[in-house]
Write a protein that holds these residues in place. Sequence first.
Motif, PDB file in Angstrom:
ATOM      1  N   ALA A  42       0.824  -1.199   0.000  1.00  9.96           N
ATOM      2  CA  ALA A  42       0.000   0.000   0.000  1.00  9.96           C
ATOM      3  C   ALA A  42       0.859   1.250   0.000  1.00  9.96           C
ATOM      4  N   VAL A  43       0.259   2.328  -0.535  1.00  8.94           N
ATOM      5  CA  VAL A  43       0.865   3.648  -0.438  1.00  8.94           C
ATOM      6  C   VAL A  43       0.153   4.369   0.701  1.00  8.94           C
ATOM      7  N   LEU A  44       0.932   4.814   1.684  1.00 11.23           N
ATOM      8  CA  LEU A  44       0.386   5.493   2.849  1.00 11.23           C
ATOM      9  C   LEU A  44       0.625   6.986   2.738  1.00 11.23           C
ATOM     10  N   LYS A  45      -0.403   7.764   3.030  1.00  6.75           N
ATOM     11  CA  LYS A  45      -0.266   9.220   3.143  1.00  6.75           C
ATOM     12  C   LYS A  45      -0.271   9.542   4.625  1.00  6.75           C
ATOM     13  N   TYR A  64       9.791  -0.098   4.097  1.00  5.38           N
ATOM     14  CA  TYR A  64       9.319   1.283   3.954  1.00  5.38           C
ATOM     15  C   TYR A  64      10.131   1.910   2.821  1.00  5.38           C
ATOM     16  N   TYR A  65       9.467   2.521   1.844  1.00  9.46           N
ATOM     17  CA  TYR A  65      10.144   3.255   0.771  1.00  9.46           C
ATOM     18  C   TYR A  65       9.471   4.615   0.674  1.00  9.46           C
ATOM     19  N   ILE A  66      10.240   5.682   0.869  1.00  7.45           N
ATOM     20  CA  ILE A  66       9.679   7.026   0.903  1.00  7.45           C
ATOM     21  C   ILE A  66       9.517   7.557  -0.520  1.00  7.45           C
ATOM     22  N   LEU A  67       8.272   7.903  -0.857  1.00  3.73           N
ATOM     23  CA  LEU A  67       7.948   8.423  -2.185  1.00  3.73           C
ATOM     24  C   LEU A  67       8.017   9.952  -2.228  1.00  3.73           C
ATOM     25  N   ASP A  68       7.548  10.594  -1.159  1.00  2.16           N
ATOM     26  CA  ASP A  68       7.536  12.061  -1.055  1.00  2.16           C
ATOM     27  C   ASP A  68       7.631  12.454   0.406  1.00  2.16           C
ATOM     28  N   GLY A  85      13.174   8.536  -1.706  1.00  2.00           N
ATOM     29  CA  GLY A  85      14.160   7.616  -2.262  1.00  2.00           C
ATOM     30  C   GLY A  85      14.836   6.725  -1.247  1.00  2.00           C
ATOM     31  N   ASP A  86      14.655   6.993   0.057  1.00  2.00           N
ATOM     32  CA  ASP A  86      15.263   6.157   1.096  1.00  2.00           C
ATOM     33  C   ASP A  86      14.400   4.911   1.332  1.00  2.00           C
ATOM     34  N   LEU A 109       5.597   3.924   0.430  1.00  2.00           N
ATOM     35  CA  LEU A 109       5.198   2.594   0.012  1.00  2.00           C
ATOM     36  C   LEU A 109       5.541   1.647   1.148  1.00  2.00           C
ATOM     37  N   ALA A 110       4.543   0.906   1.617  1.00  2.00           N
ATOM     38  CA  ALA A 110       4.754  -0.080   2.680  1.00  2.00           C
ATOM     39  C   ALA A 110       4.436  -1.458   2.120  1.00  2.00           C
ATOM     40  N   ILE A 111       5.386  -2.379   2.260  1.00  2.00           N
ATOM     41  CA  ILE A 111       5.196  -3.754   1.815  1.00  2.00           C
ATOM     42  C   ILE A 111       5.524  -4.673   2.980  1.00  2.00           C
ATOM     43  N   VAL A 112       4.545  -5.449   3.426  1.00  2.00           N
ATOM     44  CA  VAL A 112       4.768  -6.439   4.476  1.00  2.00           C
ATOM     45  C   VAL A 112       4.902  -7.790   3.799  1.00  2.00           C
ATOM     46  N   LEU A 113       6.099  -8.367   3.925  1.00  2.00           N
ATOM     47  CA  LEU A 113       6.388  -9.665   3.345  1.00  2.00           C
ATOM     48  C   LEU A 113       5.950 -10.762   4.293  1.00  2.00           C
ATOM     49  N   ALA A 114       5.297 -11.772   3.769  1.00  2.00           N
ATOM     50  CA  ALA A 114       4.796 -12.876   4.603  1.00  2.00           C
ATOM     51  C   ALA A 114       5.942 -13.736   5.102  1.00  2.00           C
TER      52      ALA A 114
END
Length: 114
Positions: A42-45, A64-68, A85-86, A109-114
């Motif tokens: 998901a993209v979190l605001k 966690y990947y920072i988009l803005d 970009g981090d 962008l948050a991605i939780v890997l199973a």
Amino acid sequence: MIRHKKERRIEHRENVRGGEGTIRMAHLLEAEECFGKVNLAAVLKIKPGESIGLHPHDPDAEIYYILDGKLTVTDNGVESVMKKGDVMITGAGGTHSAKNTGKKTARMLAIVLA
């Protein structure tokens, strides 16, 4: 499978992991669509003052990947500022949190890997 932007499920989640505020989550994919490999994509605001509380990841892991914008994060007790970009990954029992201490809305962008 293709999911168009207009087809994303939008969720407003309050006090995520004990954090503050209501974070908007645009789900890119649902867990059941990810072959058992991803629990969240998901993209979190995150608005100024909002946060995701400190929480562990085990046996899963989260990216966690920072988009803005920028977020003040903790990664296993170490505080740092992440900017566009981090990237950070937390797993194997590690803990993390994130807070928008800036003046602009951050997107992550948050991605939780199973």
